[in-house]
Design an enzyme around this catalytic site. Structure first.
Site, mmCIF file in Angstrom:
data_model
loop_
_atom_site.group_PDB
_atom_site.id
_atom_site.type_symbol
_atom_site.label_atom_id
_atom_site.label_comp_id
_atom_site.label_asym_id
_atom_site.label_seq_id
_atom_site.Cartn_x
_atom_site.Cartn_y
_atom_site.Cartn_z
ATOM 1 N N TRP A 1 89.450 40.624 83.091
ATOM 2 C CA TRP A 1 90.219 42.662 83.221
ATOM 3 C C TRP A 1 90.579 42.485 85.101
ATOM 4 C CZ3 TRP A 1 90.337 43.799 79.124
ATOM 5 C CH2 TRP A 1 89.902 43.029 78.066
ATOM 6 N N LYS B 1 79.589 49.319 76.177
ATOM 7 C CA LYS B 1 78.879 48.639 76.821
ATOM 8 C C LYS B 1 76.976 48.772 76.600
ATOM 9 C CE LYS B 1 82.898 46.350 77.455
ATOM 10 N NZ LYS B 1 83.691 45.667 76.810
ATOM 11 N N ASP C 1 86.221 49.622 88.246
ATOM 12 C CA ASP C 1 86.127 49.664 86.767
ATOM 13 C C ASP C 1 84.720 49.496 86.979
ATOM 14 O OD1 ASP C 1 85.839 48.699 84.585
ATOM 15 O OD2 ASP C 1 87.585 47.233 84.081
HETATM 16 C C1 LIG Z 1 85.083 45.158 82.799
HETATM 17 C C2 LIG Z 1 86.224 46.069 81.806
HETATM 18 N N1 LIG Z 1 87.333 46.771 81.886
HETATM 19 C C3 LIG Z 1 88.493 46.761 81.045
HETATM 20 C C4 LIG Z 1 87.927 46.300 79.363
HETATM 21 C C5 LIG Z 1 89.014 46.983 78.241
HETATM 22 O O1 LIG Z 1 88.271 47.943 77.563
HETATM 23 P P1 LIG Z 1 88.909 48.593 76.618
HETATM 24 O O2 LIG Z 1 89.160 47.844 75.436
HETATM 25 O O3 LIG Z 1 87.793 50.191 76.427
HETATM 26 O O4 LIG Z 1 90.791 49.270 76.811
HETATM 27 C C6 LIG Z 1 86.939 45.789 79.681
HETATM 28 C C7 LIG Z 1 86.456 45.660 77.787
HETATM 29 O O5 LIG Z 1 85.447 44.879 77.291
HETATM 30 C C8 LIG Z 1 85.594 45.198 80.299
HETATM 31 O O6 LIG Z 1 84.482 44.803 80.033
#
Ligand SMILES: Cc1ncc(COP(=O)(O)O)c(C=O)c1O
Length: 424
Positions: A116, A245, A220
């Site tokens: 990520w 989540k 994040d």
């Molecule tokens: C740590 C993390 N950051 C970003 C994201 C991306 O998020 P989104 O699917 O809400 O765009 C995720 C998705 O699983 C994630 O686990």
């Protein structure tokens, strides 16, 4: 609650508390005694706006968010924020330093510890490649310290981090959902805490960041938000998390933004070509001026998230969940270790190398063994254990709504599987 519900270990969207889902069913028919369902009522109604205010208070109170920071609600998920943080923080930097000296740059520092944060760094690169005087710096890439030099299996030692002197943004992902890597909780920011922070290589290295400045620190927290208190929350410029989540249904993104990062992005664009034009929906000022409802918010996700956070407060908030989640992850890691000794499992991220509390990842050793493990789990009513498609293996997700009973059932099954495999 219907007995056909399984034990859901999925990484997101993920399990929600049964009691909340029952309440939400009622709210779909009649929200706040209005006689109108939550999916049908105006987002400008006084009942919805009161609910949104309450959601904000529930976040502020439980995470002890200081008045220096606004709490904003957005859409677009983590992926939307990969872009938004770059655009808003670049605008802030331009307003703070409109004129650069010869050879000076605006640097975006990225800490890459898994897929990520790697994706976020890539988005920053794509957005800024052709923007003058802006550069993405990978402050550390954890794969360079991994066993095979190519995958993410641990957090890097503090000595590996190379932060820039005066970055416009410093980015990290607290919990890497795919790879199962999480920074351990840093002690409080007192002097002794700083000492401890230096010694524990799995904490985020706050002590290495530039001093005497309002840190442009962005985190994040998508897959660990509200699972335990946030270390050094007040030192962050932006903390964000998608709701899907630990908090509620997909659609809502929760932002904690320090006031100095809510800037006039349009003014920055007029000042310098280093600032990127920001679509309104990604501008923190637009969101803040519109009190998080400049346009239609994801009403249902807001509603369920509010119910989840109310329940969370009754139970004791992030401190309660810290102990609850600690217990669950210890049981699972212990069983992975047991399986490792018996040659049945292989840990992908050891607990003491940054192993996540939220997503425990491991492999099942041997031909067809992973398939046998998943099939056996499914026959016992456990779903969502398959690792992310990009890395394979098993991922046991232990978010707040995963009960101790569900965790015990998983652990009992893992133990049974170890016995069966070693007898075979
Ligand atoms: C740590 C993390 N950051 C970003 C994201 C991306 O998020 P989104 O699917 O809400 O765009 C995720 C998705 O699983 C994630 O686990």
């Amino acid at each position: 609650m219907a007995s056909d519900r399984v034990l859901n270990f999925s990484a997101g969207p993920s399990a929600l508390p049964d009691s909340v889902l029952e309440q939400a069913t009622q709210g779909l028919l009649n929200f706040a005694n209005t006689g109108i369902g939550i999916a049908e009522i105006s987002h400008r109604s006084k009942e919805f706006l009161a609910f949104l205010d309450e959601l904000e208070s529930l976040v502020r109170e439980q995470l002890e968010v200081p008045q220096t920071h606004r709490i904003l609600f957005a859409q677009g998920g983590g992926t939307g924020q990969f872009a938004a943080v770059v655009m808003n923080m670049l605008a802030r930097d331009v307003l703070l330093r409109p004129n650069l000296a010869e050879g000076e740059e605006r640097v975006l520092d990225y800490v890459v510890t898994g897929s990520w944060s790697r994706t976020a760094a890539k988005e920053a690169t794509n957005l800024t490649e052709t923007v003058p005087n802006v550069r993405v710096n990978i402050a550390v890439d954890a794969k360079n310290n991994s066993a095979d030099g190519a995958s993410y299996d641990s957090l890097p030692p503090h000595s590996a981090y190379q932060f820039s002197e005066n970055p416009a943004l410093i980015y990290y992902c607290e919990n890497e959902t795919v790879n199962g890597i999480q920074f351990s909780k840093a002690p409080s920011d007192d002097a002794s805490g700083e000492e401890l922070n230096k010694k524990d290589e799995t904490t985020f290295p706050f002590h290495l960041l530039p001093k005497n400045t309002l840190l442009p620190l962005v985190a994040d927290y998508s897959s660990s938000f509200m699972s335990r208190p946030i270390p050094r929350l007040a030192d962050h410029a932006i903390i964000y998390a998608g709701a899907q989540k630990n908090i509620g249904p997909a659609g809502l993104t929760i932002l904690i933004v320090r006031q100095d990062c809510i800037v006039d992005v349009d003014a920055a664009v007029k000042l310098s070509r280093s600032a990127i034009p920001v679509p309104s929906i990604l501008s923190y000022k637009y969101l803040a001026d519109g009190k998080s409802v400049p346009n239609t918010p994801p009403v249902f996700s807001v509603y369920v998230s509010g119910l989840v956070l109310k329940r969370m407060k009754e139970l004791g908030g992030p401190k309660y969940y810290e102990e609850f989640n600690r217990k669950k992850k210890e049981k699972v890691y212990e069983t992975v270790k047991e399986g490792e000794k018996r040659g049945v499992f292989r840990s992908k991220v050891p607990e003491d190398k940054g192993g996540s509390w939220m997503n425990v990842v491991f492999e099942v050793v041997g031909d067809g063994a992973e398939g046998r493990f998943l099939k056996g789990a499914e026959s016992k009513g456990m779903k969502g254990l398959k690792g992310h498609r990009s890395v394979g293996g098993i991922r046991a997700t232990l978010y707040n709504a995963v009960t101790e009973e569900a965790t015990d059932a998983l652990v009992a099954y893992m133990k049974e599987f170890i016995e069966t495999e070693t007898q075979a």
